[in-house]
Design a protein around this motif. Structure first.
Motif, mmCIF file in Angstrom:
data_model
loop_
_atom_site.group_PDB
_atom_site.id
_atom_site.type_symbol
_atom_site.label_atom_id
_atom_site.label_comp_id
_atom_site.label_asym_id
_atom_site.label_seq_id
_atom_site.Cartn_x
_atom_site.Cartn_y
_atom_site.Cartn_z
ATOM 1 N N LYS A 113 41.077 -2.240 -66.071
ATOM 2 C CA LYS A 113 41.910 -3.010 -66.990
ATOM 3 C C LYS A 113 43.354 -2.520 -66.989
ATOM 4 N N GLY A 114 44.235 -3.398 -67.454
ATOM 5 C CA GLY A 114 45.623 -3.040 -67.676
ATOM 6 C C GLY A 114 46.335 -2.579 -66.423
ATOM 7 N N GLN A 115 47.085 -1.494 -66.550
ATOM 8 C CA GLN A 115 47.893 -0.970 -65.462
ATOM 9 C C GLN A 115 47.069 -0.217 -64.408
ATOM 10 N N LYS A 116 45.763 -0.105 -64.617
ATOM 11 C CA LYS A 116 44.908 0.620 -63.682
ATOM 12 C C LYS A 116 44.214 -0.308 -62.700
ATOM 13 N N VAL A 122 57.088 -2.645 -55.380
ATOM 14 C CA VAL A 122 58.103 -2.754 -54.327
ATOM 15 C C VAL A 122 59.426 -2.325 -54.951
ATOM 16 N N PHE A 123 59.975 -1.213 -54.481
ATOM 17 C CA PHE A 123 61.206 -0.664 -55.045
ATOM 18 C C PHE A 123 62.375 -0.999 -54.119
ATOM 19 N N LEU A 124 63.274 -1.836 -54.591
ATOM 20 C CA LEU A 124 64.471 -2.202 -53.848
ATOM 21 C C LEU A 124 65.474 -1.064 -53.937
ATOM 22 N N GLN A 125 66.009 -0.672 -52.782
ATOM 23 C CA GLN A 125 66.881 0.491 -52.682
ATOM 24 C C GLN A 125 66.248 1.724 -53.328
ATOM 25 N N GLY A 126 64.915 1.779 -53.300
ATOM 26 C CA GLY A 126 64.183 2.924 -53.806
ATOM 27 C C GLY A 126 64.282 3.128 -55.300
ATOM 28 N N ARG A 127 64.834 2.127 -56.056
ATOM 29 C CA ARG A 127 65.146 2.336 -57.465
ATOM 30 C C ARG A 127 64.671 1.223 -58.398
ATOM 31 N N TYR A 128 64.662 0.010 -57.901
ATOM 32 C CA TYR A 128 64.480 -1.146 -58.769
ATOM 33 C C TYR A 128 63.150 -1.819 -58.435
ATOM 34 N N GLU A 129 62.181 -1.711 -59.356
ATOM 35 C CA GLU A 129 60.796 -2.075 -59.035
ATOM 36 C C GLU A 129 60.438 -3.511 -59.387
ATOM 37 N N ILE A 130 59.855 -4.197 -58.390
ATOM 38 C CA ILE A 130 59.152 -5.446 -58.631
ATOM 39 C C ILE A 130 57.675 -5.080 -58.691
ATOM 40 N N GLN A 131 57.057 -5.342 -59.808
ATOM 41 C CA GLN A 131 55.697 -4.860 -60.047
ATOM 42 C C GLN A 131 54.660 -5.594 -59.202
ATOM 43 N N VAL A 132 53.741 -4.823 -58.658
ATOM 44 C CA VAL A 132 52.543 -5.333 -57.987
ATOM 45 C C VAL A 132 51.357 -4.937 -58.856
ATOM 46 N N LEU A 133 50.564 -5.932 -59.262
ATOM 47 C CA LEU A 133 49.449 -5.668 -60.171
ATOM 48 C C LEU A 133 48.489 -6.848 -60.131
ATOM 49 N N THR A 140 48.185 -7.250 -69.803
ATOM 50 C CA THR A 140 48.935 -6.021 -70.008
ATOM 51 C C THR A 140 50.265 -6.399 -70.641
ATOM 52 N N TYR A 141 51.142 -5.435 -70.873
ATOM 53 C CA TYR A 141 52.429 -5.774 -71.468
ATOM 54 C C TYR A 141 53.210 -6.666 -70.502
ATOM 55 N N SER A 142 53.875 -7.685 -71.069
ATOM 56 C CA SER A 142 54.452 -8.766 -70.264
ATOM 57 C C SER A 142 55.525 -8.282 -69.304
ATOM 58 N N ASN A 143 56.311 -7.286 -69.719
ATOM 59 C CA ASN A 143 57.367 -6.798 -68.825
ATOM 60 C C ASN A 143 56.852 -5.724 -67.868
ATOM 61 N N GLY A 144 55.523 -5.623 -67.755
ATOM 62 C CA GLY A 144 54.914 -4.713 -66.786
ATOM 63 C C GLY A 144 53.856 -5.405 -65.956
ATOM 64 N N GLN A 145 53.741 -6.726 -66.112
ATOM 65 C CA GLN A 145 52.722 -7.435 -65.348
ATOM 66 C C GLN A 145 53.242 -7.837 -63.974
ATOM 67 N N VAL A 146 52.393 -8.431 -63.172
ATOM 68 C CA VAL A 146 52.749 -8.845 -61.823
ATOM 69 C C VAL A 146 53.977 -9.761 -61.866
ATOM 70 N N GLY A 147 54.914 -9.529 -60.941
ATOM 71 C CA GLY A 147 56.111 -10.354 -60.868
ATOM 72 C C GLY A 147 57.226 -9.934 -61.794
ATOM 73 N N MET A 158 52.910 -16.563 -64.148
ATOM 74 C CA MET A 158 51.939 -15.701 -63.485
ATOM 75 C C MET A 158 51.307 -16.536 -62.383
ATOM 76 N N ALA A 159 51.679 -16.267 -61.132
ATOM 77 C CA ALA A 159 51.336 -17.151 -60.021
ATOM 78 C C ALA A 159 50.403 -16.494 -59.008
ATOM 79 N N SER A 160 49.584 -15.570 -59.459
ATOM 80 C CA SER A 160 48.714 -14.840 -58.543
ATOM 81 C C SER A 160 47.603 -15.717 -57.973
ATOM 82 N N VAL A 161 47.205 -15.400 -56.747
ATOM 83 C CA VAL A 161 46.002 -15.985 -56.154
ATOM 84 C C VAL A 161 44.805 -15.161 -56.628
ATOM 85 N N PRO A 162 43.572 -15.627 -56.361
ATOM 86 C CA PRO A 162 42.398 -14.851 -56.789
ATOM 87 C C PRO A 162 42.391 -13.442 -56.231
#
Length: 245
Positions: A113-116, A122-133, A140-147, A158-162
């Motif tokens: 569940k959640g973040q686990k 994906v960290f752009l310039q090693g600093r700015y993360e686009i979340q994969v989940l 989970t918390y909305s600003n930590g979910q996929v995308g 939320m546009a994930s495939v199965p």
């Protein structure tokens, strides 16, 4: 008085229309610079001007801990995180880019569940993360979910495939600009399409990703792309970039 104003306006429009018709249309034709021709990719092929970072055959474009990539290279042309081995970074540094990357969560994590659950980033310039989940039936918390731009921007959808199928991120990233004193004068921006659906629309990144507190910029130049080892068996494939600078 009203009729006089209306008549004057009509005459002005008429004169404007007449003068526009007298302008040679060639005066507004721009012939230089020539637009470079790019052959678009298809069937998992990158565009002709792209830098291919991972085609499924080797880790030649990547570094891991102690300059060794310990992730698993799979027979299907993908690679999978090896938990606790650490993330991997591109050997090449980048500024503003168009990035294409495909990823999937392991199918056997649906009890988590959640973040686990299928967590990476994906960290752009090693600093700015686009979340994969994996957020399929997993809140989970909305600003930590996929995308999301992690802890900064809630995705528009939320546009994930199965779970267990391949997702795609297409990312347009413009790096920040700094003055001679190191102060940010133009923040980084990012647009993200998740499986073809717009989930981040030219979002102005507030600073490097942080888990606690608020982000703040520190001056930097071009930097590698970083893929996170968060302890889950997330897989990646078909990674390429186009420089936008």
């Amino acid at each position: 008085m009203k009729n006089i104003i209306t008549l004057s306006l009509a005459l002005s429009i008429s004169c404007l229309s007449f003068s526009q018709q007298d302008i040679d249309p060639k005066l507004t034709e721009v012939w230089q610079p020539k637009v470079p021709k790019v052959v678009p990719g298809n069937n998992n092929l990158a565009p002709s001007d792209a830098i291919v970072l991972f085609d499924g055959t080797n880790f030649d474009s990547w570094n891991g801990k102690n300059n060794t990539v310990s992730w698993t290279l799979n027979s299907d042309g993908s690679m999978t995180v090896k938990p606790t081995s650490g993330g991997i970074t591109t050997k090449q540094k980048f500024g503003s880019i168009q990035l294409h990357i495909e990823w999937k969560s392991p199918i056997d994590i649906i009890d988590k569940k959640g973040q686990k659950r299928g967590n990476s980033g994906v960290f752009l310039q090693g600093r700015y993360e686009i979340q994969v989940l994996d957020n399929n039936n997993n809140e989970t918390y909305s600003n930590g979910q996929v995308g999301s731009v992690y802890k900064q921007s809630i995705p528009l959808a939320m546009a994930s495939v199965p779970t267990g199928e391949w997702n795609m991120y297409d990312i347009i990233y413009h790096q920040p600009e700094f003055d001679v004193k190191g102060n940010v004068v133009k923040k980084a921006t990012v647009t993200v399409l998740h499986n073809g659906v717009l989930v981040q629309d030219h979002f102005e990144i507030q600073g490097p990703t942080v888990y606690r507190g608020k982000p703040s910029y520190k001056a930097h130049g071009e930097a590698p792309i970083f893929l996170q080892d968060h302890g889950d068996l997330v897989s990646y494939r078909n990674i390429w970039v186009r420089k936008l600078d």
